[in-house]
Design an enzyme around this catalytic site. Sequence first.
Site, PDB file in Angstrom:
ATOM      1  N   HIS A  72      43.716  40.727  42.883  1.00 16.31           N
ATOM      2  CA  HIS A  72      43.199  41.053  42.375  1.00 16.31           C
ATOM      3  C   HIS A  72      43.757  41.625  40.462  1.00 16.31           C
ATOM      4  CE1 HIS A  72      41.033  45.054  41.449  1.00 16.31           C
ATOM      5  NE2 HIS A  72      42.001  45.321  40.485  1.00 16.31           N
ATOM      6  N   GLU A  73      44.826  41.707  40.413  1.00 13.05           N
ATOM      7  CA  GLU A  73      45.534  42.100  39.314  1.00 13.05           C
ATOM      8  C   GLU A  73      46.139  40.703  38.593  1.00 13.05           C
ATOM      9  OE1 GLU A  73      46.218  44.576  37.712  1.00 13.05           O
ATOM     10  OE2 GLU A  73      46.456  46.053  39.748  1.00 13.05           O
TER      11      GLU A  73
END
Length: 681
Positions: free
Chosen positions: A464-465
């Site tokens: 995600h990041e």
Amino acid sequence: MATNPVLAPSRHIHGLPDFGSISDDDFLPAFTTAMAEHLVEIEAIAADTQDPTFANTVEALERSGRLLGRAAGTFFNLVGPDTNPQRNAIAQELAPLLTDHQNTIALHPKLFARIASLHARRDDLGLDEPSIRLLDKRYREAIRAGAGLAPDDQQQMREISSRLSVLTTTFTQAVLDESNDAAVVIETAAELDGLSPSSIAAAADAARAAGHDGGHLLALELPTSQSAVASLTDPATRARVFEASISRGLRGNDHDTRATIIEIVTLRARRAALLGYRDHAEFVIAEQTAPDAEAVESMLGELISSAMRAGGRELTRLREFAGEHIEPSDITYWLAVEKRRGAAVSLDDFADYCDLDRVLTDGVFFAARSLYGLQFVERADLPTYHPDVRTWEVFDAEGVSIGLYLGDYFARPSKRGGAWMNNITDQSTLLGDQPIVVNVCNFTRPQAGGRCLLSFDQLTTLFHEFGHALHGLLSAVRFPAQSGTSVPRDFVEFPSQVNEMWSLHPDVLANYARHHETGDPIPAELAEAARAATSVESAHSTIEYLAAATLDLAWHRVTHDEITAGALEIGVEAFEANALARAGVASELIPPRYRSAYFNHIFGGGYAAGYYSYIWSEVLDAETEQWFLAHGGLTRANGRRFAEATLSRGDSVDPIASHRALLGRPAELAPLLARKGLVSV
């Protein structure tokens, strides 16, 4: 400038700050110099005797403030992941100074007159779409800062903004201090049964590092649900950790955040009223892709209705499965047990195939190479702000260096909770800048010589990041204000959520998932079981999120008149309970993902009246996942189309229109409901 290492030109590639030569004593002088230099530039733009043009006004503003951008990119990257008392004090001192500096520019009468003149003639200026969007943005920013108000109201706006900057900084620092203070000391290893041997050893190391003679220290993660609780077999230990989590900021100590929350909400409502908005939510959502606050409430209401029915069935099933009374601290544990027992094969060993280093190089970077042609070369020779941080130089498919990627993955007391992406430098062809982006996580540090093995949730967090990082690294815009993640808040999570899909994709998983000791590839049946176990989100997780999004909107839908009439006098806990009950998302067993007292997203970060953006963006994400799969999945052609539509464009185009063009139609809610297991309810 030449003598202050914060402001001096960097000798490193892409202008990476020379962290080793910078001391905390350099920051305040650097900001003082940079702000003064910026105001000189602003005065020159405002005093230009030539008629205003896009080039001599709006573009000139984009070129101004480079020293201030350098100072801010360096300092604020440090405050989140590696703060200390001096940095906290500097942040407190800077907060009102920077806010006043921004207001001085936004409310400059001559500058605003130039911008307003251009805005009135924008359709006749022959500008391209990015330039029109930037002109509109500059005009709206000035209006929203109070440029159209009477002098007395402008002064009120200045005072409110200045005070809010101090309060939000105070809140963030209090949450970090409180989380450190509330960390749970466990006396014996037996009480930690269920945790892996490496996690137990890490907890012992953490206790020693915190000054305890023995025992084990379980640090608190930012969300309410603590990952350790899902593994601990001892109900009493689960209850201790859970109670420590949900009571943060509410204990009446020096880190209590309740008074700060009330003042923040009051000031935000007053500012909205001065600008003619009903409430702070209306003020915020006016700049987002959502049409209005009512549309957001409607979407949340639809999801809450479905999720609560699904949650009721899930809890009934869980009670039958557990065969015992269940407390709120037990839910995630029994969900995890149920998932493991329901899997075709045991999932207990999955983390053994998710070594952080291998996931990074052969998973995260592999997917980026397959989709976007990116290459990552680690640069141990470059300076970092902490020994934990690693740096990679990023090259495009033609071998051209396009930026730097910094990874800061392990938890420490100086780092605030959660995970995020930060920009040290924004990409801009106008300024000739290449991006420097940072990913920050809070994984448990392994013992010396050990390996960091990622859980399902941590694996998803990493991908995600990195999706945010890709949004910054692949940016290809002219103006820095439109670079990378500088998009509406309720769109910013979309690219990162899309990148999550690759974490368990067969091609990606097969490339990284090897046993951390033997090097054997993950068994096919374990890989399939992992995908099956994570294919549908638990109702518990959905309800946690929706409750937090509800709290956010509730705090920011209170009007100034209602507050004046005493709407907040009932206190933070009662306000929370009433808001959840009104929305139909109150549950004795499932608290919000963040209670107000430690809801850093909305009282310390940029998500005030915008926490809904995760689910709003997930509608687009679910549709895009289906688009990728329908067009062949992990291919350069798909990556190129997605990068051209979204990742490279930043805010230079209408993001929703661009996504609609990618799909060939507007996004629909059905794929998201299916992903969350809510279709049949």
